[in-house]
Design a protein around this motif. Structure first.
Motif, short mmCIF file in Angstrom:
data_model
loop_
_atom_site.label_atom_id
_atom_site.label_comp_id
_atom_site.label_asym_id
_atom_site.label_seq_id
_atom_site.Cartn_x
_atom_site.Cartn_y
_atom_site.Cartn_z
N THR A 10 0.81 -1.21 0.00
CA THR A 10 0.00 0.00 0.00
C THR A 10 0.84 1.26 0.00
N ASN A 11 2.14 1.14 0.28
CA ASN A 11 2.98 2.33 0.32
C ASN A 11 4.17 2.18 -0.63
N ASN A 12 3.88 1.69 -1.83
CA ASN A 12 4.94 1.47 -2.81
C ASN A 12 5.66 2.75 -3.18
N SER A 13 4.95 3.86 -3.25
CA SER A 13 5.61 5.11 -3.66
C SER A 13 6.64 5.55 -2.62
N ALA A 14 6.36 5.35 -1.34
CA ALA A 14 7.33 5.70 -0.30
C ALA A 14 8.56 4.82 -0.39
N TYR A 15 8.36 3.53 -0.66
CA TYR A 15 9.49 2.62 -0.83
C TYR A 15 10.32 3.02 -2.05
N LEU A 16 9.67 3.30 -3.16
CA LEU A 16 10.40 3.69 -4.37
C LEU A 16 11.15 5.00 -4.20
N ASP A 17 10.58 5.93 -3.44
CA ASP A 17 11.29 7.19 -3.14
C ASP A 17 12.56 6.92 -2.34
N ALA A 18 12.46 6.08 -1.32
CA ALA A 18 13.64 5.74 -0.51
C ALA A 18 14.66 4.99 -1.35
N GLU A 38 9.75 2.01 8.53
CA GLU A 38 9.36 2.71 9.74
C GLU A 38 8.05 2.15 10.27
N ARG A 39 7.76 2.44 11.51
CA ARG A 39 6.55 1.91 12.15
C ARG A 39 5.26 2.46 11.55
N ASP A 40 5.35 3.63 10.92
CA ASP A 40 4.15 4.25 10.35
C ASP A 40 3.93 3.84 8.89
N ASN A 41 4.58 2.74 8.47
CA ASN A 41 4.45 2.20 7.12
C ASN A 41 5.11 3.08 6.06
N SER A 42 6.06 3.92 6.49
CA SER A 42 6.87 4.70 5.55
C SER A 42 8.25 4.06 5.47
N PHE A 43 9.10 4.59 4.64
CA PHE A 43 10.44 4.06 4.44
C PHE A 43 11.44 5.20 4.41
N ILE A 44 12.65 4.95 4.91
CA ILE A 44 13.72 5.93 4.85
C ILE A 44 14.97 5.26 4.31
N ALA A 45 15.85 6.06 3.73
CA ALA A 45 17.15 5.58 3.28
C ALA A 45 18.19 6.17 4.22
N ILE A 46 19.09 5.31 4.71
CA ILE A 46 20.15 5.79 5.59
C ILE A 46 21.50 5.31 5.08
N ASP A 47 22.52 6.07 5.41
CA ASP A 47 23.90 5.73 5.07
C ASP A 47 24.49 5.05 6.29
N GLU A 48 25.00 3.82 6.11
CA GLU A 48 25.55 3.06 7.23
C GLU A 48 26.66 3.83 7.95
N GLY A 49 27.39 4.66 7.24
CA GLY A 49 28.48 5.42 7.83
C GLY A 49 28.03 6.43 8.87
N ASP A 50 26.78 6.81 8.83
CA ASP A 50 26.25 7.74 9.83
C ASP A 50 26.07 7.09 11.19
N TYR A 51 26.11 5.75 11.25
CA TYR A 51 25.79 5.03 12.47
C TYR A 51 26.90 4.13 12.97
N ASN A 52 28.08 4.13 12.34
CA ASN A 52 29.13 3.15 12.64
C ASN A 52 28.50 1.77 12.49
N ALA A 53 28.50 0.97 13.53
CA ALA A 53 27.76 -0.30 13.47
C ALA A 53 26.28 0.04 13.59
N LEU A 54 25.48 -0.49 12.70
CA LEU A 54 24.06 -0.18 12.69
C LEU A 54 23.41 -0.68 13.97
N PRO A 55 22.73 0.18 14.72
CA PRO A 55 22.08 -0.25 15.96
C PRO A 55 21.02 -1.33 15.69
N ALA A 56 20.83 -2.20 16.64
CA ALA A 56 19.90 -3.32 16.48
C ALA A 56 18.49 -2.86 16.12
N HIS A 57 18.04 -1.75 16.70
CA HIS A 57 16.67 -1.29 16.41
C HIS A 57 16.52 -0.86 14.96
#
Length: 74
Positions: A10-18, A38-57
């Motif tokens: 139902t949220n394909n456009s948000a996934y395609l944007d990310a 995300e919990r609200d059925n949206s999607f985000i793109a993140i750069d792994e370098g911003d987080y060092n080791a990616l947190p479990a959450h």
């Protein structure tokens, strides 16, 4: 708390944007680009370098990864 994700398409456009953001960043980064659900059925793109080791959450919500395109080796 474990997050249960159900993708209904139902949220394909948000996934395609990310995905577009991650694909645009990946060739110019040393780090992997992750698409996070995300919990609200949206999607985000993140750069792994911003987080060092990616947190479990965040790691538990990765649904797609695009490898970084830059390398130090020649």
């Amino acid at each position: 708390m474990t997050l249960q994700l159900h993708y209904t398409g139902t949220n394909n456009s948000a996934y395609l944007d990310a995905l577009e953001i991650a694909e645009r960043r990946a060739p110019h980064s040393y780090f992997n680009q992750h698409i996070i659900a995300e919990r609200d059925n949206s999607f985000i793109a993140i750069d792994e370098g911003d987080y060092n080791a990616l947190p479990a959450h965040l790691a538990s919500r990765v649904i797609h990864t695009i490898p970084g395109g830059m390398h130090d080796e020649f």
